[in-house]
Design a protein around this motif. Structure first.
Motif, PDB file in Angstrom:
ATOM      1  N   ASN A 147       0.815  -1.219   0.000  1.00 11.59           N
ATOM      2  CA  ASN A 147       0.000   0.000   0.000  1.00 11.59           C
ATOM      3  C   ASN A 147       0.851   1.273   0.000  1.00 11.59           C
ATOM      4  O   ASN A 147       0.476   2.281   0.604  1.00 11.59           O
ATOM      5  CB  ASN A 147      -0.952   0.016   1.208  1.00 11.59           C
ATOM      6  CG  ASN A 147      -1.977  -1.105   1.123  1.00 11.59           C
ATOM      7  OD1 ASN A 147      -2.570  -1.334   0.062  1.00 11.59           O
ATOM      8  ND2 ASN A 147      -2.186  -1.803   2.221  1.00 11.59           N
ATOM      9  N   LYS A 148       1.996   1.224  -0.677  1.00 11.38           N
ATOM     10  CA  LYS A 148       2.847   2.410  -0.811  1.00 11.38           C
ATOM     11  C   LYS A 148       2.372   3.203  -2.026  1.00 11.38           C
ATOM     12  O   LYS A 148       3.016   3.221  -3.081  1.00 11.38           O
ATOM     13  CB  LYS A 148       4.317   2.005  -0.936  1.00 11.38           C
ATOM     14  CG  LYS A 148       4.897   1.388   0.338  1.00 11.38           C
ATOM     15  CD  LYS A 148       6.393   1.153   0.211  1.00 11.38           C
ATOM     16  CE  LYS A 148       7.007   0.679   1.525  1.00 11.38           C
ATOM     17  NZ  LYS A 148       8.472   0.474   1.419  1.00 11.38           N
ATOM     18  N   THR A 149       1.236   3.857  -1.870  1.00  7.58           N
ATOM     19  CA  THR A 149       0.557   4.472  -3.007  1.00  7.58           C
ATOM     20  C   THR A 149       1.349   5.612  -3.637  1.00  7.58           C
ATOM     21  O   THR A 149       1.349   5.763  -4.868  1.00  7.58           O
ATOM     22  CB  THR A 149      -0.830   4.977  -2.580  1.00  7.58           C
ATOM     23  OG1 THR A 149      -0.671   5.844  -1.437  1.00  7.58           O
ATOM     24  CG2 THR A 149      -1.730   3.814  -2.187  1.00  7.58           C
ATOM     25  N   ALA A 150       2.016   6.436  -2.833  1.00  3.94           N
ATOM     26  CA  ALA A 150       2.763   7.568  -3.389  1.00  3.94           C
ATOM     27  C   ALA A 150       3.934   7.085  -4.236  1.00  3.94           C
ATOM     28  O   ALA A 150       4.158   7.574  -5.353  1.00  3.94           O
ATOM     29  CB  ALA A 150       3.256   8.471  -2.261  1.00  3.94           C
ATOM     30  N   GLN A 151       4.686   6.094  -3.708  1.00  2.00           N
ATOM     31  CA  GLN A 151       5.816   5.562  -4.469  1.00  2.00           C
ATOM     32  C   GLN A 151       5.333   4.831  -5.719  1.00  2.00           C
ATOM     33  O   GLN A 151       5.965   4.897  -6.775  1.00  2.00           O
ATOM     34  CB  GLN A 151       6.634   4.616  -3.588  1.00  2.00           C
ATOM     35  CG  GLN A 151       7.364   5.310  -2.459  1.00  2.00           C
ATOM     36  CD  GLN A 151       8.228   4.356  -1.654  1.00  2.00           C
ATOM     37  OE1 GLN A 151       8.960   3.541  -2.214  1.00  2.00           O
ATOM     38  NE2 GLN A 151       8.153   4.444  -0.340  1.00  2.00           N
ATOM     39  N   LEU A 152       4.194   4.126  -5.594  1.00  2.00           N
ATOM     40  CA  LEU A 152       3.643   3.421  -6.743  1.00  2.00           C
ATOM     41  C   LEU A 152       3.215   4.409  -7.827  1.00  2.00           C
ATOM     42  O   LEU A 152       3.467   4.185  -9.018  1.00  2.00           O
ATOM     43  CB  LEU A 152       2.454   2.559  -6.313  1.00  2.00           C
ATOM     44  CG  LEU A 152       1.726   1.795  -7.428  1.00  2.00           C
ATOM     45  CD1 LEU A 152       2.677   0.861  -8.154  1.00  2.00           C
ATOM     46  CD2 LEU A 152       0.545   1.014  -6.845  1.00  2.00           C
ATOM     47  N   ALA A 153       2.586   5.503  -7.422  1.00  2.00           N
ATOM     48  CA  ALA A 153       2.152   6.506  -8.393  1.00  2.00           C
ATOM     49  C   ALA A 153       3.349   7.116  -9.116  1.00  2.00           C
ATOM     50  O   ALA A 153       3.316   7.330 -10.335  1.00  2.00           O
ATOM     51  CB  ALA A 153       1.349   7.599  -7.686  1.00  2.00           C
ATOM     52  N   ALA A 154       4.428   7.373  -8.376  1.00  2.00           N
ATOM     53  CA  ALA A 154       5.629   7.928  -8.998  1.00  2.00           C
ATOM     54  C   ALA A 154       6.246   6.947  -9.988  1.00  2.00           C
ATOM     55  O   ALA A 154       6.703   7.337 -11.066  1.00  2.00           O
ATOM     56  CB  ALA A 154       6.645   8.293  -7.913  1.00  2.00           C
ATOM     57  N   LEU A 155       6.220   5.655  -9.630  1.00  2.00           N
ATOM     58  CA  LEU A 155       6.781   4.636 -10.514  1.00  2.00           C
ATOM     59  C   LEU A 155       5.944   4.477 -11.777  1.00  2.00           C
ATOM     60  O   LEU A 155       6.484   4.431 -12.889  1.00  2.00           O
ATOM     61  CB  LEU A 155       6.880   3.295  -9.776  1.00  2.00           C
ATOM     62  CG  LEU A 155       7.429   2.114 -10.582  1.00  2.00           C
ATOM     63  CD1 LEU A 155       8.867   2.386 -11.018  1.00  2.00           C
ATOM     64  CD2 LEU A 155       7.371   0.823  -9.761  1.00  2.00           C
ATOM     65  N   THR A 156       4.636   4.386 -11.622  1.00  2.00           N
ATOM     66  CA  THR A 156       3.775   4.203 -12.802  1.00  2.00           C
ATOM     67  C   THR A 156       3.833   5.423 -13.721  1.00  2.00           C
ATOM     68  O   THR A 156       3.694   5.292 -14.945  1.00  2.00           O
ATOM     69  CB  THR A 156       2.321   3.916 -12.395  1.00  2.00           C
ATOM     70  OG1 THR A 156       1.860   4.955 -11.522  1.00  2.00           O
ATOM     71  CG2 THR A 156       2.209   2.574 -11.689  1.00  2.00           C
ATOM     72  N   ALA A 157       4.069   6.603 -13.151  1.00  2.00           N
ATOM     73  CA  ALA A 157       4.188   7.809 -13.974  1.00  2.00           C
ATOM     74  C   ALA A 157       5.411   7.742 -14.887  1.00  2.00           C
ATOM     75  O   ALA A 157       5.427   8.354 -15.961  1.00  2.00           O
ATOM     76  CB  ALA A 157       4.259   9.046 -13.086  1.00  2.00           C
ATOM     77  N   ARG A 158       6.434   6.985 -14.454  1.00  2.00           N
ATOM     78  CA  ARG A 158       7.656   6.858 -15.267  1.00  2.00           C
ATOM     79  C   ARG A 158       7.571   5.700 -16.254  1.00  2.00           C
ATOM     80  O   ARG A 158       8.459   5.532 -17.086  1.00  2.00           O
ATOM     81  CB  ARG A 158       8.875   6.655 -14.351  1.00  2.00           C
ATOM     82  CG  ARG A 158       9.175   7.841 -13.439  1.00  2.00           C
ATOM     83  CD  ARG A 158      10.570   7.740 -12.839  1.00  2.00           C
ATOM     84  NE  ARG A 158      10.764   6.525 -12.051  1.00  2.00           N
ATOM     85  CZ  ARG A 158      10.507   6.416 -10.757  1.00  2.00           C
ATOM     86  NH1 ARG A 158      10.002   7.459 -10.090  1.00  2.00           N
ATOM     87  NH2 ARG A 158      10.731   5.292 -10.107  1.00  2.00           N
ATOM     88  N   MET A 159       6.535   4.858 -16.140  1.00  2.00           N
ATOM     89  CA  MET A 159       6.393   3.714 -17.038  1.00  2.00           C
ATOM     90  C   MET A 159       6.038   4.159 -18.450  1.00  2.00           C
ATOM     91  O   MET A 159       5.427   5.220 -18.647  1.00  2.00           O
ATOM     92  CB  MET A 159       5.295   2.772 -16.530  1.00  2.00           C
ATOM     93  CG  MET A 159       5.619   1.983 -15.296  1.00  2.00           C
ATOM     94  SD  MET A 159       4.208   0.907 -14.850  1.00  2.00           S
ATOM     95  CE  MET A 159       4.850   0.075 -13.401  1.00  2.00           C
ATOM     96  N   SER A 160       6.399   3.323 -19.410  1.00  2.00           N
ATOM     97  CA  SER A 160       5.929   3.553 -20.773  1.00  2.00           C
ATOM     98  C   SER A 160       4.437   3.233 -20.825  1.00  2.00           C
ATOM     99  O   SER A 160       3.913   2.536 -19.942  1.00  2.00           O
ATOM    100  CB  SER A 160       6.682   2.645 -21.743  1.00  2.00           C
ATOM    101  OG  SER A 160       6.315   1.290 -21.530  1.00  2.00           O
TER     102      SER A 160
END
Length: 204
Positions: A147-160
Protein backbone atom coordinates in the motif's frame (compact mmCIF):
# COMPACT_ATOMS: atom_id res chain seq x y z
CA UNK A 1 23.57 -21.99 -37.47
CA UNK A 2 26.79 -22.49 -39.44
CA UNK A 3 28.85 -21.70 -36.36
CA UNK A 4 26.78 -24.17 -34.37
CA UNK A 5 27.20 -26.91 -36.99
CA UNK A 6 30.93 -26.26 -37.31
CA UNK A 7 31.42 -26.39 -33.54
CA UNK A 8 29.49 -29.66 -33.28
CA UNK A 9 31.47 -31.16 -36.14
CA UNK A 10 34.76 -30.16 -34.50
CA UNK A 11 33.82 -31.94 -31.26
CA UNK A 12 32.66 -35.04 -33.13
CA UNK A 13 35.95 -35.16 -34.99
CA UNK A 14 38.03 -34.55 -31.86
CA UNK A 15 35.95 -35.36 -28.74
CA UNK A 16 38.80 -34.58 -26.33
CA UNK A 17 40.27 -31.55 -28.08
CA UNK A 18 40.09 -28.60 -25.67
CA UNK A 19 39.76 -26.01 -28.43
CA UNK A 20 36.83 -27.86 -29.98
CA UNK A 21 35.15 -28.35 -26.61
CA UNK A 22 35.66 -24.73 -25.63
CA UNK A 23 34.39 -23.56 -29.02
CA UNK A 24 31.13 -25.49 -28.70
CA UNK A 25 30.88 -24.45 -25.06
CA UNK A 26 31.01 -20.79 -26.07
CA UNK A 27 28.37 -21.36 -28.76
CA UNK A 28 26.08 -22.98 -26.19
CA UNK A 29 26.73 -20.09 -23.78
CA UNK A 30 25.62 -17.56 -26.42
CA UNK A 31 22.54 -19.72 -27.03
CA UNK A 32 21.79 -19.60 -23.29
CA UNK A 33 22.04 -23.39 -23.06
CA UNK A 34 23.94 -22.96 -19.85
CA UNK A 35 24.07 -26.51 -18.53
CA UNK A 36 25.51 -27.85 -21.78
CA UNK A 37 27.96 -24.96 -21.94
CA UNK A 38 29.15 -25.59 -18.37
CA UNK A 39 29.74 -29.29 -19.04
CA UNK A 40 31.60 -28.69 -22.30
CA UNK A 41 33.81 -26.01 -20.78
CA UNK A 42 34.50 -28.25 -17.78
CA UNK A 43 35.73 -30.94 -20.17
CA UNK A 44 37.89 -28.36 -21.93
CA UNK A 45 39.41 -27.28 -18.62
CA UNK A 46 40.13 -30.88 -17.68
CA UNK A 47 41.76 -31.54 -21.05
CA UNK A 48 43.86 -28.37 -20.97
CA UNK A 49 44.42 -27.08 -17.43
CA UNK A 50 47.16 -24.81 -18.77
CA UNK A 51 44.45 -22.85 -20.63
CA UNK A 52 42.46 -22.17 -17.47
CA UNK A 53 43.03 -18.42 -17.75
CA UNK A 54 41.27 -18.35 -21.12
CA UNK A 55 38.45 -20.82 -20.37
CA UNK A 56 37.66 -20.12 -16.71
CA UNK A 57 35.67 -16.86 -17.19
CA UNK A 58 33.24 -18.49 -19.64
CA UNK A 59 32.99 -21.58 -17.43
CA UNK A 60 32.19 -19.43 -14.39
CA UNK A 61 29.48 -17.58 -16.30
CA UNK A 62 27.93 -20.81 -17.62
CA UNK A 63 27.99 -22.34 -14.14
CA UNK A 64 26.39 -19.27 -12.59
CA UNK A 65 23.56 -19.04 -15.11
CA UNK A 66 22.88 -22.78 -15.09
CA UNK A 67 22.30 -22.55 -11.33
CA UNK A 68 20.02 -19.55 -11.85
CA UNK A 69 18.02 -21.71 -14.27
CA UNK A 70 17.86 -24.45 -11.60
CA UNK A 71 16.48 -21.92 -9.12
CA UNK A 72 13.89 -20.76 -11.66
CA UNK A 73 12.74 -24.36 -12.12
CA UNK A 74 12.38 -24.81 -8.35
CA UNK A 75 10.45 -21.56 -8.09
CA UNK A 76 8.14 -22.62 -10.93
CA UNK A 77 7.36 -25.77 -8.91
CA UNK A 78 6.68 -23.55 -5.87
CA UNK A 79 9.72 -25.01 -4.12
CA UNK A 80 10.74 -21.60 -2.80
CA UNK A 81 13.03 -22.96 -0.09
CA UNK A 82 14.89 -24.96 -2.74
CA UNK A 83 15.24 -21.89 -4.94
CA UNK A 84 16.64 -19.87 -2.02
CA UNK A 85 19.13 -22.62 -1.22
CA UNK A 86 20.48 -22.38 -4.77
CA UNK A 87 20.51 -18.60 -4.90
CA UNK A 88 22.20 -18.03 -1.52
CA UNK A 89 25.71 -19.12 -2.54
CA UNK A 90 25.37 -17.41 -5.93
CA UNK A 91 24.67 -14.07 -4.26
CA UNK A 92 27.30 -14.52 -1.54
CA UNK A 93 29.99 -13.46 -4.03
CA UNK A 94 28.98 -10.29 -5.92
CA UNK A 95 29.54 -10.31 -9.66
CA UNK A 96 28.60 -8.04 -12.56
CA UNK A 97 25.86 -10.34 -13.88
CA UNK A 98 24.26 -11.26 -10.56
CA UNK A 99 21.10 -9.37 -11.52
CA UNK A 100 19.69 -12.63 -12.97
CA UNK A 101 19.90 -14.37 -9.61
CA UNK A 102 18.53 -11.29 -7.86
CA UNK A 103 15.56 -11.23 -10.22
CA UNK A 104 14.68 -14.84 -9.40
CA UNK A 105 15.10 -14.11 -5.68
CA UNK A 106 12.74 -11.14 -5.93
CA UNK A 107 10.10 -13.32 -7.59
CA UNK A 108 10.50 -15.95 -4.85
CA UNK A 109 10.18 -13.28 -2.15
CA UNK A 110 7.07 -11.90 -3.82
CA UNK A 111 5.40 -15.28 -4.09
CA UNK A 112 6.33 -16.05 -0.48
CA UNK A 113 4.50 -12.94 0.69
CA UNK A 114 7.70 -11.02 1.53
CA UNK A 115 6.77 -7.80 -0.27
CA UNK A 116 9.26 -5.57 1.59
CA UNK A 117 12.14 -7.92 0.79
CA UNK A 118 10.96 -8.19 -2.82
CA UNK A 119 10.86 -4.40 -3.11
CA UNK A 120 14.47 -4.10 -1.94
CA UNK A 121 15.63 -6.89 -4.26
CA UNK A 122 13.82 -5.49 -7.30
CA UNK A 123 15.49 -2.14 -6.60
CA UNK A 124 18.85 -3.95 -6.63
CA UNK A 125 17.98 -5.54 -9.98
CA UNK A 126 17.12 -2.11 -11.40
CA UNK A 127 20.47 -0.74 -10.24
CA UNK A 128 22.11 -3.40 -12.39
CA UNK A 129 19.57 -3.22 -15.24
CA UNK A 130 17.93 0.22 -15.25
CA UNK A 131 14.53 0.21 -16.90
CA UNK A 132 14.22 -3.58 -17.02
CA UNK A 133 10.47 -4.01 -17.66
CA UNK A 134 10.01 -7.21 -15.65
CA UNK A 135 11.83 -5.77 -12.64
CA UNK A 136 9.84 -2.55 -12.95
CA UNK A 137 6.61 -4.55 -12.97
CA UNK A 138 7.78 -6.62 -10.00
CA UNK A 139 8.66 -3.48 -8.05
CA UNK A 140 5.23 -2.01 -8.81
CA UNK A 141 3.51 -5.14 -7.51
CA UNK A 142 5.67 -5.10 -4.37
CA UNK A 143 4.77 -1.46 -3.71
CA UNK A 144 1.08 -2.18 -4.30
CA UNK A 145 1.18 -5.12 -1.88
CA UNK A 146 2.53 -2.76 0.82
CA UNK A 147 0.00 0.00 0.00
CA UNK A 148 2.85 2.41 -0.81
CA UNK A 149 0.56 4.47 -3.01
CA UNK A 150 2.76 7.57 -3.39
CA UNK A 151 5.82 5.56 -4.47
CA UNK A 152 3.64 3.42 -6.74
CA UNK A 153 2.15 6.51 -8.39
CA UNK A 154 5.63 7.93 -9.00
CA UNK A 155 6.78 4.64 -10.51
CA UNK A 156 3.77 4.20 -12.80
CA UNK A 157 4.19 7.81 -13.97
CA UNK A 158 7.66 6.86 -15.27
CA UNK A 159 6.39 3.71 -17.04
CA UNK A 160 5.93 3.55 -20.77
CA UNK A 161 2.30 3.37 -21.96
CA UNK A 162 2.74 -0.34 -22.68
CA UNK A 163 4.16 -1.03 -19.20
CA UNK A 164 1.41 0.98 -17.54
CA UNK A 165 -1.26 -0.90 -19.50
CA UNK A 166 0.34 -4.20 -18.54
CA UNK A 167 0.36 -3.28 -14.86
CA UNK A 168 -3.22 -2.01 -14.91
CA UNK A 169 -4.42 -5.14 -16.72
CA UNK A 170 -2.67 -7.42 -14.22
CA UNK A 171 -4.28 -5.59 -11.31
CA UNK A 172 -7.69 -4.84 -12.80
CA UNK A 173 -10.55 -5.15 -10.31
CA UNK A 174 -8.23 -5.78 -7.38
CA UNK A 175 -7.53 -9.26 -8.68
CA UNK A 176 -5.09 -10.38 -11.32
CA UNK A 177 -1.45 -10.82 -10.42
CA UNK A 178 -1.69 -9.19 -7.01
CA UNK A 179 -4.43 -11.55 -5.90
CA UNK A 180 -2.58 -14.52 -7.37
CA UNK A 181 0.56 -13.61 -5.43
CA UNK A 182 -1.39 -13.24 -2.18
CA UNK A 183 -2.93 -16.69 -2.68
CA UNK A 184 0.48 -18.23 -3.41
CA UNK A 185 1.90 -16.60 -0.28
CA UNK A 186 -0.89 -18.12 1.79
CA UNK A 187 -0.22 -21.53 0.25
CA UNK A 188 3.51 -21.21 0.94
CA UNK A 189 2.79 -20.36 4.55
CA UNK A 190 0.44 -23.31 4.86
CA UNK A 191 3.17 -25.58 3.50
CA UNK A 192 5.64 -24.31 6.09
CA UNK A 193 7.74 -22.32 3.61
CA UNK A 194 8.13 -19.31 5.87
CA UNK A 195 11.91 -19.23 6.02
CA UNK A 196 13.41 -15.75 6.16
CA UNK A 197 15.71 -14.63 3.37
CA UNK A 198 19.39 -14.77 4.25
CA UNK A 199 21.10 -11.65 5.49
CA UNK A 200 21.69 -9.16 2.71
CA UNK A 201 25.03 -8.41 4.33
CA UNK A 202 26.30 -11.72 2.94
CA UNK A 203 25.92 -10.33 -0.57
CA UNK A 204 28.13 -7.33 -0.06
Amino acid sequence: QQSDAAAIAAVKANPNDPQALAGLGLVRLKQQRFGESRDLLARALKAAPDQKKDIEPAYASASFWSRVEDAKRDAARKNYAGARAILAPLLAHPRADQWGALHVLAAVETKSGQAAAAEATYREVLRFRPGNPDATMGLANALKAQNKTAQLAALTARMSPAERARFEKANAGGGGEAEKLRNEAKAASANGDTSRPWSRASRR
